[in-house]
Enzyme design. Sequence first.
Site, PDB file in Angstrom:
ATOM      1  N   ASP A 158      94.103 -73.879   8.203  1.00  0.00           N
ATOM      2  CA  ASP A 158      94.253 -72.430   8.276  1.00  0.00           C
ATOM      3  C   ASP A 158      92.871 -71.808   8.081  1.00  0.00           C
ATOM      4  OD1 ASP A 158      96.911 -73.275   8.174  1.00  0.00           O
ATOM      5  OD2 ASP A 158      97.552 -71.551   6.986  1.00  0.00           O
ATOM      6  N   LYS A 228      98.030 -66.355  12.802  1.00  0.00           N
ATOM      7  CA  LYS A 228      98.615 -66.064  11.501  1.00  0.00           C
ATOM      8  C   LYS A 228      98.189 -64.667  11.055  1.00  0.00           C
ATOM      9  CE  LYS A 228      98.341 -67.869   6.722  1.00  0.00           C
ATOM     10  NZ  LYS A 228      97.803 -68.968   5.887  1.00  0.00           N
ATOM     11  N   LYS A 264     102.548 -67.242  12.577  1.00  0.00           N
ATOM     12  CA  LYS A 264     102.840 -67.403  11.159  1.00  0.00           C
ATOM     13  C   LYS A 264     102.577 -66.106  10.406  1.00  0.00           C
ATOM     14  CE  LYS A 264     101.411 -69.944   6.989  1.00  0.00           C
ATOM     15  NZ  LYS A 264     100.556 -71.025   6.440  1.00  0.00           N
TER      16      LYS A 264
END
Length: 328
Positions: A158, A228, A264
Site C-alpha cells: 500500500d 485506495k 479499497k
Amino acid sequence: MSSSTATTRARDHLGVTRLTGRALTSWLHGLPGVDRVGCDARAAALGTRSIKTTAKAWAIDTAISMVDLTTLEGADTHGKVRSLCAKARVPDPSDPSTPQVAAVCVYNDLVPVAIDALRGTDIHVAAVATAFPSGRASLQVKLADTRDAVQAGAHEIDMVIDRGAFLSGRYLDVFDEIAAIKGACDRPESEGGPAHLKVILETGELATYDNVRRASFLAMLAGADFIKTSTGKVSPAATLPVTLIMLEAVRDWRDQTGEMIGVKPAGGIRTSKDAIKYLVTVSETAGEDWLDPARFRFGASSLLNDLILQRHKLRTGAYSGADYVTID
C-alpha cells in the site's frame, strides 16, 4: 511491470509518441467533470437501499471476506500483530463458518511476524510503504522501503502518492513514482511472484471530486492493481461519494482497456450498515464482478467486530454484549 513498460503503455493509451507532463495534463483535464451535487445525491440514494435478511447475511459474510484487518500504530508490537493474525484466521471462535478476512495490513518491519502467524492460510499480508502516511521522502527511500517489504514476503504493498506533486499539477512526477514503485514490487515466481500494488490517493487532501477522478485514472495508467481512498490518518477518510467516483473510474477503465482494477475504501468505516452501503454502491456502479476480495477491500480495524456481532445476531436472534468480540 517496469517503469519503461508503464511509460510505453501510457504512451499507447494516450496516443502520443512521448509521455510528457503536458500530455498527461491534457488527458487528465480532458476527463469528464464530476457533478458534485449529482454524485452526492446518487451516493445518498444508494445508501438508503433496503437489504432483506437473506441478502444481509450474504453481505455480512462478503464484507468480512473483504476486510484488510489493520494495525498501523507506532506502538505496534510482535504480540499485537500475532493477536491480530489469530483473529484474521478465526474471526469468531464460537462459529467456525465465519469467513476469514482478506488480509492483515502492517508496517513493513512487522511483515515477517505476520507472514509467520498466517502461514498455511490464504490470508494476504499487506505492508504500507513509501513513507506512509505522509509520502514525504525521496524516491530512493520509498523504493528501499518497498523492496524491504517485498523481500520480507509481503503479498501487497500500500503506497501513498505525493499529494503535493499532484496538487501542483506535476502529474508526470506522480506517474513516474507510481511506476517505479510498481517495478519494485517485482519478485520471482519461485518466491511468490510480484506483490500487488495498492495506490493510496489520500482523497481527503485532494480538495475536489474532479481531482479524485484524475488521481484514480493517473494511478491506473501508472500500473496500480488497486486504488485506495485513504491512509486512515487524515480526515475525511473514506466517504461513499468518493468511493462512487473511484468505482466509476475502474468501471470506465475496464471499458477502455479490459483491465480490472480493485478499489479499497479505508478509514472511518466502522459498522455493518456502512459496509453494506458500500457493497450496494459497488454492485450498482462497477458491477458484480467487483463483489470479490480480489477487487474490493475494506481497510478497517473496528469494522470486523461489528460485522461479527451482526452475524451472530442473524444466527441467534439476539444481540451479544461488547465482550463477545475482542478489543483490538
